[in-house]
Design a protein around this motif. Structure first.
Motif, PDB file in Angstrom:
ATOM      1  N   LEU A   1      23.575  -0.931   7.887  1.00 53.62           N
ATOM      2  CA  LEU A   1      23.432  -0.243   9.179  1.00 53.62           C
ATOM      3  C   LEU A   1      24.617   0.704   9.407  1.00 53.62           C
ATOM      4  CD1 LEU A   1      21.597   0.018  11.651  1.00 53.62           C
ATOM      5  CD2 LEU A   1      22.974  -1.746  12.764  1.00 53.62           C
TER       6      LEU A   1
ATOM      7  N   LEU B   1      15.703  -3.273   8.052  1.00 47.07           N
ATOM      8  CA  LEU B   1      14.807  -4.178   8.786  1.00 47.07           C
ATOM      9  C   LEU B   1      14.190  -5.219   7.856  1.00 47.07           C
ATOM     10  CD1 LEU B   1      12.957  -1.592  11.050  1.00 47.07           C
ATOM     11  CD2 LEU B   1      14.704  -3.232  11.787  1.00 47.07           C
ATOM     12  N   ALA B   2      13.799  -4.783   6.657  1.00 46.39           N
ATOM     13  CA  ALA B   2      13.210  -5.714   5.693  1.00 46.39           C
ATOM     14  C   ALA B   2      14.200  -6.828   5.358  1.00 46.39           C
ATOM     15  CB  ALA B   2      12.805  -4.969   4.425  1.00 46.39           C
TER      16      ALA B   2
ATOM     17  N   ARG C   1      16.657  -7.935   7.189  1.00 44.59           N
ATOM     18  CA  ARG C   1      16.784  -8.816   8.355  1.00 44.59           C
ATOM     19  C   ARG C   1      15.594  -9.756   8.473  1.00 44.59           C
ATOM     20  NH1 ARG C   1      18.570  -6.218  14.035  1.00 44.59           N
ATOM     21  NH2 ARG C   1      17.629  -8.185  14.678  1.00 44.59           N
ATOM     22  N   ILE C   2      14.397  -9.219   8.295  1.00 45.07           N
ATOM     23  CA  ILE C   2      13.186 -10.039   8.424  1.00 45.07           C
ATOM     24  C   ILE C   2      13.171 -11.119   7.341  1.00 45.07           C
ATOM     25  CG2 ILE C   2      10.663  -9.977   8.220  1.00 45.07           C
ATOM     26  CD1 ILE C   2      10.914  -7.049   9.429  1.00 45.07           C
ATOM     27  N   LEU C   3      13.541 -10.739   6.125  1.00 44.16           N
ATOM     28  CA  LEU C   3      13.571 -11.718   5.027  1.00 44.16           C
ATOM     29  C   LEU C   3      14.615 -12.801   5.288  1.00 44.16           C
ATOM     30  CD1 LEU C   3      13.187  -9.191   2.095  1.00 44.16           C
ATOM     31  CD2 LEU C   3      11.574 -11.027   2.653  1.00 44.16           C
TER      32      LEU C   3
ATOM     33  N   ILE D   1      24.010   3.829   7.560  1.00 42.66           N
ATOM     34  CA  ILE D   1      22.988   4.665   8.216  1.00 42.66           C
ATOM     35  C   ILE D   1      23.607   5.420   9.384  1.00 42.66           C
ATOM     36  CG2 ILE D   1      20.845   4.601   9.553  1.00 42.66           C
ATOM     37  CD1 ILE D   1      20.079   2.075   7.847  1.00 42.66           C
ATOM     38  N   VAL D   2      24.370   4.714  10.199  1.00 40.73           N
ATOM     39  CA  VAL D   2      24.985   5.324  11.384  1.00 40.73           C
ATOM     40  C   VAL D   2      26.000   6.402  10.991  1.00 40.73           C
ATOM     41  CG1 VAL D   2      26.460   4.887  13.397  1.00 40.73           C
ATOM     42  CG2 VAL D   2      24.598   3.296  12.833  1.00 40.73           C
TER      43      VAL D   2
ATOM     44  N   GLU E   1      18.684   8.229   6.790  1.00 42.01           N
ATOM     45  CA  GLU E   1      18.146   7.262   7.760  1.00 42.01           C
ATOM     46  C   GLU E   1      16.899   6.548   7.230  1.00 42.01           C
ATOM     47  OE1 GLU E   1      17.413   9.016  11.583  1.00 42.01           O
ATOM     48  OE2 GLU E   1      16.175   7.334  12.232  1.00 42.01           O
ATOM     49  N   HIS E   2      16.044   7.322   6.539  1.00 39.89           N
ATOM     50  CA  HIS E   2      14.825   6.724   5.990  1.00 39.89           C
ATOM     51  C   HIS E   2      14.757   6.988   4.490  1.00 39.89           C
ATOM     52  CE1 HIS E   2      13.494   5.744   9.989  1.00 39.89           C
ATOM     53  NE2 HIS E   2      13.818   6.969  10.353  1.00 39.89           N
TER      54      HIS E   2
ATOM     55  N   TYR F   1      16.624   2.629   6.891  1.00 39.28           N
ATOM     56  CA  TYR F   1      16.433   1.769   8.061  1.00 39.28           C
ATOM     57  C   TYR F   1      15.309   0.755   7.823  1.00 39.28           C
ATOM     58  CZ  TYR F   1      16.456   0.241  12.904  1.00 39.28           C
ATOM     59  OH  TYR F   1      16.569  -0.526  14.047  1.00 39.28           O
ATOM     60  N   GLU F   2      14.286   1.156   7.089  1.00 39.40           N
ATOM     61  CA  GLU F   2      13.205   0.212   6.762  1.00 39.40           C
ATOM     62  C   GLU F   2      13.738  -0.893   5.831  1.00 39.40           C
ATOM     63  OE1 GLU F   2      12.564   3.579   7.084  1.00 39.40           O
ATOM     64  OE2 GLU F   2      11.613   3.036   8.978  1.00 39.40           O
TER      65      GLU F   2
ATOM     66  N   ASN G   1      14.211 -11.815  -2.524  1.00 42.78           N
ATOM     67  CA  ASN G   1      13.719 -10.504  -2.081  1.00 42.78           C
ATOM     68  C   ASN G   1      14.733  -9.800  -1.193  1.00 42.78           C
ATOM     69  OD1 ASN G   1      11.348 -10.642  -3.524  1.00 42.78           O
ATOM     70  ND2 ASN G   1      10.189 -11.568  -1.849  1.00 42.78           N
TER      71      ASN G   1
END
Lengths: 89, 124
Positions: free
Chosen positions: A46, A64-65, A67-69, A49-50, A56-57, A60-61, A29
């Motif tokens: 990232l 984060l996804a 990173r969390i995965l 994005i910067v 940005e959207h 950014y989600e 995933n």
């Protein structure tokens, strides 16, 4: 080839298989999320994005996804390794 | 236990009577429906890397707003966290802090959304 589940109870084998499944799913995933975002890894996404090369959207989600995965995958790897060490004592 | 599992337990314990339906916990997000029609999606990677985005109906339109920590608005007083208004404009974040716990930040956002999903900002 000898299975890692050969010398453990069915309950422990099921637990180990479930953790291995989480490792596989989160790894795949994360790969799909980064591919969808057009990035090789979280840091590259990232940076994009910067610098404004991607909106940005929802970038950014997606960042984060990923990173969390990655964190979930690593936690599951650690859990699996510790559990295998324990049951093979 | 990962961050989202802890947040889910926190939400159920503190706002269980204001939820509409069961929260959805996936591998990368936590999604909640509040009883005033707000759909909130939470992605918390760490205390200083998060996104809280919500949708709701207002004036016959679907409105989306959100708070996140993307390092993209350096001039805002709350950088990196900021609030995206329904028109897309970013302003200082009135609700969360990157040095606060995820549970405290989420509580602040849910309490505010239950009072007013627009957070007192006018529609565009």
């Amino acid at each position: 080839m000898e299975s890692i589940y050969e010398h453990v109870s069915p309950e422990i084998a099921a637990e180990l298989q479930q953790t291995a499944k989480v490792i596989y799913e989160t790894r795949e995933n994360r790969r799909r999320v980064l591919q969808h975002a057009g990035a090789t890894d979280e840091a590259a996404l990232l940076d994009s994005i910067v610098s404004g090369t991607v909106a940005e959207h929802p970038a950014y989600e997606l960042y984060l996804a990923a990173r969390i995965l990655a964190d979930t995958c690593e936690a599951a790897r650690t859990t699996l390794a510790a559990r295998l060490k324990e049951v093979n004592r | 236990m990962n961050q989202h599992t802890e947040l889910l337990e926190h939400v159920v314990a503190h706002f269980g009577d204001r939820l509409h339906g069961a929260p959805q916990l996936t591998q990368d997000a936590l999604a909640l429906s509040l009883d005033n029609g707000v759909q909130l999606t939470i992605r918390y990677a760490s205390t200083d890397a998060y996104s809280l985005r919500w949708r709701f109906q207002a004036g016959g339109n679907e409105i989306e707003m959100g708070i996140d920590t993307a390092p993209t608005h350096p001039t805002l007083a709350t950088h990196p966290n900021h609030l995206h208004l329904s028109g897309g404009r970013a302003v200082a974040d009135p609700l969360t802090r990157t040095d606060a716990s995820p549970a405290d930040n989420l509580s602040a956002v849910i309490e505010a959304l239950l009072r007013d999903p627009q957070l007192d900002f006018p529609l565009p």
